[in-house]
Design an enzyme around this catalytic site. Structure first.
Site, PDB file in Angstrom:
ATOM      1  N   HIS A   1      -1.877  -1.086  -8.117  1.00 13.51           N
ATOM      2  CA  HIS A   1      -3.310  -1.121  -8.419  1.00 13.51           C
ATOM      3  C   HIS A   1      -3.540  -0.096  -9.527  1.00 13.51           C
ATOM      4  O   HIS A   1      -3.244   1.092  -9.352  1.00 13.51           O
ATOM      5  CB  HIS A   1      -4.144  -0.796  -7.184  1.00 13.51           C
ATOM      6  CG  HIS A   1      -4.057  -1.851  -6.124  1.00 13.51           C
ATOM      7  ND1 HIS A   1      -3.996  -1.569  -4.774  1.00 13.51           N
ATOM      8  CD2 HIS A   1      -4.011  -3.207  -6.220  1.00 13.51           C
ATOM      9  CE1 HIS A   1      -3.917  -2.697  -4.084  1.00 13.51           C
ATOM     10  NE2 HIS A   1      -3.925  -3.709  -4.947  1.00 13.51           N
TER      11      HIS A   1
ATOM     12  N   GLU B   1      -4.996   3.399  -8.971  1.00 15.15           N
ATOM     13  CA  GLU B   1      -4.344   4.285  -7.993  1.00 15.15           C
ATOM     14  C   GLU B   1      -3.143   4.907  -8.692  1.00 15.15           C
ATOM     15  O   GLU B   1      -2.033   4.398  -8.654  1.00 15.15           O
ATOM     16  CB  GLU B   1      -3.954   3.488  -6.749  1.00 15.15           C
ATOM     17  CG  GLU B   1      -5.179   2.883  -6.046  1.00 15.15           C
ATOM     18  CD  GLU B   1      -4.823   1.912  -4.924  1.00 15.15           C
ATOM     19  OE1 GLU B   1      -3.640   1.861  -4.540  1.00 15.15           O
ATOM     20  OE2 GLU B   1      -5.735   1.209  -4.447  1.00 15.15           O
TER      21      GLU B   1
ATOM     22  N   HIS C   1       0.565   3.863  -3.191  1.00 15.48           N
ATOM     23  CA  HIS C   1      -0.844   3.528  -3.400  1.00 15.48           C
ATOM     24  C   HIS C   1      -1.692   4.798  -3.295  1.00 15.48           C
ATOM     25  O   HIS C   1      -1.174   5.906  -3.134  1.00 15.48           O
ATOM     26  CB  HIS C   1      -1.308   2.521  -2.348  1.00 15.48           C
ATOM     27  CG  HIS C   1      -0.669   1.168  -2.468  1.00 15.48           C
ATOM     28  ND1 HIS C   1      -1.391   0.025  -2.722  1.00 15.48           N
ATOM     29  CD2 HIS C   1       0.626   0.770  -2.355  1.00 15.48           C
ATOM     30  CE1 HIS C   1      -0.580  -1.029  -2.781  1.00 15.48           C
ATOM     31  NE2 HIS C   1       0.649  -0.595  -2.543  1.00 15.48           N
TER      32      HIS C   1
ATOM     33  N   GLU D   1       0.230   5.444   1.247  1.00 16.42           N
ATOM     34  CA  GLU D   1      -1.049   5.861   0.685  1.00 16.42           C
ATOM     35  C   GLU D   1      -0.981   7.374   0.490  1.00 16.42           C
ATOM     36  O   GLU D   1      -0.833   8.127   1.442  1.00 16.42           O
ATOM     37  CB  GLU D   1      -2.191   5.485   1.634  1.00 16.42           C
ATOM     38  CG  GLU D   1      -2.319   3.991   1.921  1.00 16.42           C
ATOM     39  CD  GLU D   1      -2.985   3.235   0.770  1.00 16.42           C
ATOM     40  OE1 GLU D   1      -3.572   3.891  -0.115  1.00 16.42           O
ATOM     41  OE2 GLU D   1      -2.923   1.986   0.779  1.00 16.42           O
TER      42      GLU D   1
END
Length: 581
Positions: free
Chosen positions: A177, A180, A309, A401
């Site tokens: 993404h 990110e 991410h 994440e």
């Protein structure tokens, strides 16, 4: 297991008739000699069939065993042993031991000098392979004495197994993404750290890089990153730059194989791994980045992967798509749930912020779960990259994440790197958990696309073109099966201790259908209910107890082991150095 007796003591016990007064080593015939010194020698082409895949092309005479011609070498018991090792040991330690023996029987010759193999390579193989010799009541071959015929790295040794160094493939992908961006920066930091620490002699980093192929893709979505970077840190919106230039979310753009998996899993006897890409997928809009990643994955046999991410602080693992599509949050494990949890903990357990006990911190709502979560249990979505990795290839991928700020300011990057450095290293090192090996036919040729099955885990992996495989497995006892079309299956019992941090070597020799292992070697027979290799039945299936853990004792009447008649029938020299008693 107690250390083996020194070679001198073994020589005295076995060759009681040897004459005293030998300053160096006696060969099996009792003659006193020392290995040739490193004087100038004449190099000749290596012409031994059993050693044709050695890492060098030239040798010299006399050899380290004082053999003076090819005829003498090929007629020797030592050479005969090397030529049948893969059958005798049922694939264990092959071809490693054979190439190690070749380094002594046909020493490497370069620039009119004999080069000796490395002692630490010999010592490592002896530790790993001694149980295989114990299982057939065979002594460790005298010519593989690690102190007599091998030397140290300081003395310029070489690795005779350098051509066998098949390393597991690991990939780390950032910035799928575009907004990110922390993962992008972490992988740049990681590349710099690995290179600098390797050159500085950091033993951990050198070991990691010498045994693992690491692929870093800092940005999978550079177009999205440009959109996010134009706004800048602190001004970037939650979704600005998330998609690629075609306005596609790349982590929703992969083939939905998870839905098909759930249907296949309900049918007994149907494979639910290595699911092909359905034709209708290509009728939709497929991003060029997605195509490139899928081609990359099909080209390289990746074992382990992580996608980095931003937006929260947690590690998630497949499946990401719920078993019941209407359920937005539903625990949906893969057959490898235990292994995925181990991989996720390898990252989270050494991350200082993920282990912070404050529930008010970023990611605090995952604290009671240990900062790891099944993806579909968090939120369900289809077309994800991690599910595709698992269901289409051999690769296990987790999603990390890295923090609640998707586009952190520059001054926060180094602290972020310090938080993730150990986690990244620890995660990559877990690629060496489980088992590895080679699947061959009875002639030693690799078997491509053979299936490696683990009882109780309905997810197979396949061998690479060279017959090698890596199978991530948690600690415990596993029944592992190798099979391929046209061959009988082979079953082995594997025990992986909890503290074992390197993959156990488990090789397989597959027999053509209708040919049991009793026909491995003409004239080779042993009595008893098992096959001639002691660990397989006539169908090539492992028997209990595990043969490599059960040491047979000599018979009460003092008869020779079952393999003895084979060697004595082929050579006038009786290889008494193979006898343990």
């Amino acid at each position: 297991m107690p250390p083996p007796p020194p070679l001198l003591l073994l020589t005295v016990l076995v060759f009681a008739t040897a004459r005293p007064g030998c300053e160096f080593e006696r060969n099996p015939a009792g003659e006193c000699h020392r290995p040739p010194a490193a004087d100038s020698v004449t190099c000749v082409d290596l012409q031994l069939r059993t050693c044709s895949d050695a890492a060098y092309n030239h040798t010299t005479f006399p050899t380290l065993l004082r053999h003076r011609s090819w005829e003498v070498v090929e007629a020797s018991s030592e050479y005969i042993l090397l030529s049948v090792l893969h059958q005798l040991l049922e694939g264990q330690c092959n071809p490693d031991l054979r190439l190690l023996g070749c380094a002594v029987l046909a020493p490497r010759c370069e620039g009119s000098q004999v080069r000796r193999p490395c002692r630490h390579i010999c010592e490592g193989l002896r530790e790993a392979c001694q149980p295989a010799f114990d299982a057939i009541d065979m002594a460790w071959p005298y010519f593989l004495d690690c102190h007599l015929y091998f030397t140290s790295e300081d003395e310029g040794c070489y690795d005779p197994l350098e051509k066998l160094r098949v390393e597991p493939e690991v990939k780390l992908i950032g910035n799928i993404h575009g907004n990110e961006v922390a993962g992008r920066e972490m992988l740049i930091y990681l590349a710099q750290y690995l290179c600098s620490e390797y050159l500085l002699g950091n033993p951990r980093i050198q070991r990691l890089l010498n045994t693992t192929r690491i692929h870093l893709l800092p940005s999978m979505n550079p177009d999205g990153y440009e959109v996010a970077a134009a706004e800048g840190a602190g001004y970037n919106g939650w979704t600005s730059g998330r998609q690629n230039a075609q306005n596609l979310d790349l982590n929703r753009n992969f083939p939905d194989l998870t839905s098909e998996y759930y249907q296949l899993a309900e049918t007994r006897g149907v494979r639910s791994d290595h699911i092909p890409i359905p034709q209708h997928y290509w009728w939709g809009k497929v991003a060029p980045e997605t195509k490139a990643i899928m081609k990359w994955m099909q080209t390289i046999p990746f074992v382990l992967s992580a996608s980095l991410h931003g937006g929260d602080l947690v590690v998630s693992y497949p499946f990401d798509f719920s078993k019941h599509p209407q359920e937005e949050k539903m625990f949906s494990p893969t057959p490898d749930e235990k292994m995925f949890k181990l991989l996720s903990r390898a990252y989270a357990d050494v991350h200082p912020m993920m282990m912070d006990r404050s529930e008010n911190r970023c990611g605090g709502n995952f604290l009671k779960r240990g900062s790891i979560i099944n993806g579909a249990d968090w939120y369900s979505f289809t077309g994800g990259m991690s599910d595709f990795n698992y269901l289409h290839t051999n690769c296990f991928e987790i999603t990390v994440e890295l923090g609640c700020v998707k586009f952190p300011p520059e001054e926060a990057l180094y602290t972020l790197w310090q938080h993730n450095k150990e986690s990244l290293l620890n995660f990559m090192e877990t690629v060496h958990r489980g088992i590895k090996g080679v699947v061959m036919d009875k002639f030693g040729k690799p078997v491509k696309n053979a299936r490696i099955l683990v009882k109780g885990i309905r997810h197979d992996i396949t061998t690479a073109p060279d017959g090698d495989y890596w199978r991530l497995l948690p600690p415990g006892t596993h029944i592992v099966i190798a099979q391929a079309p046209g061959y009988t299956k082979v079953i082995k019992k594997v025990i992986l201790p909890a503290r074992m941090k390197r993959a156990g070597r488990v090789d397989f020799i597959l027999q053509p259908l209708g040919v049991g292992p009793r026909n491995f070697l003409h004239g080779l027979r042993r009595t008893g209910p098992h096959g001639p290799l002691g660990g397989a039945s006539s169908l090539g299936e492992a028997t209990e107890p595990d043969p490599l853990r059960a040491r047979r004792q000599p018979s009460a009447d003092g008869s020779k082991p079952w393999w003895w008649s084979y060697f004595t029938s082929l050579s006038t020299h009786r290889p008494r150095w193979l006898l343990k008693y």
